[in-house]
Design a protein around this motif. Structure first.
Motif, short mmCIF file in Angstrom:
data_model
loop_
_atom_site.label_atom_id
_atom_site.label_comp_id
_atom_site.label_asym_id
_atom_site.label_seq_id
_atom_site.Cartn_x
_atom_site.Cartn_y
_atom_site.Cartn_z
N MET A 51 -35.39 -41.07 -3.06
CA MET A 51 -36.55 -40.16 -2.98
C MET A 51 -37.56 -40.44 -4.10
O MET A 51 -38.65 -40.94 -3.87
CB MET A 51 -36.06 -38.71 -3.02
N PRO B 265 -27.71 -36.33 12.31
CA PRO B 265 -26.78 -36.15 11.18
C PRO B 265 -25.37 -36.64 11.49
O PRO B 265 -24.91 -36.52 12.63
CB PRO B 265 -26.76 -34.63 10.95
N PHE C 267 -20.70 -36.98 5.82
CA PHE C 267 -20.81 -37.71 4.54
C PHE C 267 -22.25 -38.07 4.15
O PHE C 267 -22.48 -38.57 3.06
CB PHE C 267 -19.99 -39.02 4.55
N ILE D 204 -25.13 -36.15 3.87
CA ILE D 204 -26.08 -35.06 3.61
C ILE D 204 -27.16 -35.46 2.58
O ILE D 204 -28.34 -35.08 2.74
CB ILE D 204 -25.34 -33.76 3.17
N GLY E 119 -35.46 -36.91 4.82
CA GLY E 119 -36.37 -35.84 5.25
C GLY E 119 -37.51 -35.67 4.26
O GLY E 119 -38.67 -35.44 4.64
N ALA E 120 -37.19 -35.78 2.97
CA ALA E 120 -38.22 -35.68 1.94
C ALA E 120 -39.23 -36.82 2.06
O ALA E 120 -40.44 -36.60 1.97
CB ALA E 120 -37.57 -35.68 0.55
N ALA F 185 -29.56 -37.91 4.33
CA ALA F 185 -30.39 -37.19 5.30
C ALA F 185 -31.46 -36.36 4.60
O ALA F 185 -32.64 -36.38 4.99
CB ALA F 185 -29.51 -36.29 6.16
N THR F 186 -31.08 -35.64 3.56
CA THR F 186 -32.01 -34.75 2.86
C THR F 186 -33.14 -35.55 2.21
O THR F 186 -34.32 -35.17 2.31
CB THR F 186 -31.26 -33.92 1.80
N THR F 187 -32.80 -36.67 1.58
CA THR F 187 -33.85 -37.47 0.93
C THR F 187 -34.68 -38.23 1.96
O THR F 187 -35.87 -38.45 1.74
CB THR F 187 -33.23 -38.44 -0.11
N THR G 283 -41.52 -36.43 5.12
CA THR G 283 -42.54 -35.41 4.84
C THR G 283 -43.57 -35.95 3.84
O THR G 283 -44.78 -35.74 4.01
CB THR G 283 -41.87 -34.15 4.24
N ASN H 182 -18.56 -35.67 1.61
CA ASN H 182 -18.68 -34.35 2.21
C ASN H 182 -19.50 -33.46 1.29
O ASN H 182 -19.38 -33.55 0.07
CB ASN H 182 -17.29 -33.72 2.39
N PHE H 183 -20.30 -32.57 1.88
CA PHE H 183 -21.16 -31.72 1.05
C PHE H 183 -20.36 -30.94 0.01
O PHE H 183 -20.75 -30.87 -1.15
CB PHE H 183 -21.95 -30.75 1.94
N LEU I 111 -30.59 -40.73 9.82
CA LEU I 111 -29.58 -39.67 9.68
C LEU I 111 -30.17 -38.29 9.41
O LEU I 111 -29.47 -37.28 9.49
CB LEU I 111 -28.56 -40.06 8.60
N ASN I 112 -31.48 -38.22 9.11
CA ASN I 112 -32.08 -36.88 9.00
C ASN I 112 -32.37 -36.25 10.36
O ASN I 112 -32.53 -35.04 10.46
CB ASN I 112 -33.35 -36.89 8.13
#
Lengths: 202, 202
Positions: A89, A120, A123, A125, A132-133, A128-130, A136, A72-73, A116-117
């Motif tokens: 990443m 979502p 558990f 996050i 997204g990185a 998903a964030t990496t 991009t 969890n965040f 998952l980006n």
């Protein structure tokens, strides 16, 4: 026929990638090195450099690994974030950064992100964030690669072969066969795509 | 009236944000602390924690800072990547991670990304990649914030007020007035938006 380095070849995603690379000379690598031609730790710059120097000539790098911590965040620690950032990443970015010094003209890098980006779940996050990185990164870095080098990412949903492990945390997801994900790796390696995120979802 | 902490208040983006926050009690902070109520370094967990403890009650955090290194990808060092990742990406994630322990119920975090992840330019690969990470982060983390806390990001193009500095590296970009970007900060702080990336582009 191209010489393709597949990192994480023994894992489920690596096995999926291999199903699409049958016509090529494949060189396998993984962190443990077990059952593979080479040992490599993508979070270690010296290890990455050593892999490319040992292999010599190669036309493509297919990476299927990137370690993520799940929590969890509000409970995820700085350490868990950094473990994920340095593997999924920066590990992948460094593969391209260092690998572009060694790869053949018109070679390609194929990285891995993950659905998952855009879908979502709890558990995930840091995953998903990496992801997204990385999505991009490939879109932008492709515009400045030298010598005709291409960079793409495969963004797959969960594999049928991994459903037993991940299914419980992914309710409502439809797993896809590894061979379908292998097709995406094949398109990335054999085609002319550049700066693309190849989603494989159902 | 809300109590809003604005980080980077003396910078051009901070000044833009302030134009949208006129109806609130604004508490200002920056790395140097010059001309601000507090001093904070978003790359330092202790510094971030100290800020929130010193301020006491607050309803919103507006972050307008995130240091990025600029270089061609093939020339960008691991150190330059990590400086950018630890500030623009992990610095902002840590603001939310630590800040959610302190912020009032139904509070909000507004982060900053930047248009170069959707309109890439030379030298900006680290900026673009970390902006992509932040845009993904806010979309996903919003789904699991406790106590009605909201998280959004402003993704602006270059400001008219910063055109003299950045214009030369951004041919064909149309700068926007800081007051227009201020409106986006206002919508994020005063509205009910959650998990949104508010693009401000022309």
């Amino acid at each position: 026929m191209k010489t393709v380095i597949v990192i994480g070849a023994q894992g489920k995603m690596g096995q999926a990638a291999l199903t699409g690379l049958g016509k090529h000379k494949v060189i396998t690598a993984s962190r443990s090195g077990e059952g593979c031609d080479y040992k490599v730790d993508i979070t270690n710059e010296q290890s990455v450099r050593q892999l490319f120097e040992q292999v010599g000539h190669f036309d493509a790098v297919v990476n299927t690994v990137g370690f993520c911590e799940y929590a969890n965040f509000v409970e995820m620690t700085e350490q868990q974030w950094m473990t994920t950032v340095m593997s999924k990443m920066m590990g992948q970015i460094n593969l391209v950064r260092i690998g572009q010094e060694y790869i053949a003209d018109n070679g390609s890098f194929t990285l891995i992100s993950g659905i998952l980006n855009v879908k979502p779940i709890p558990f995930a996050i840091a995953d998903a964030t990496t992801s997204g990185a990385i999505d991009t990164f490939v879109k932008c870095v492709a515009l400045e690669m030298p010598r005709g080098i291409r960079v793409n990412a495969i963004n797959p949903t969960v594999l049928e072969e991994a459903w037993e492990v991940y299914g419980e945390m992914m309710p409502g997801f439809q797993p896809v066969p590894g061979t379908l994900v292998g097709k995406a790796f094949e398109r990335a390696v054999d085609g002319f795509l550049n700066g693309e995120v190849l989603f494989v979802d159902a």
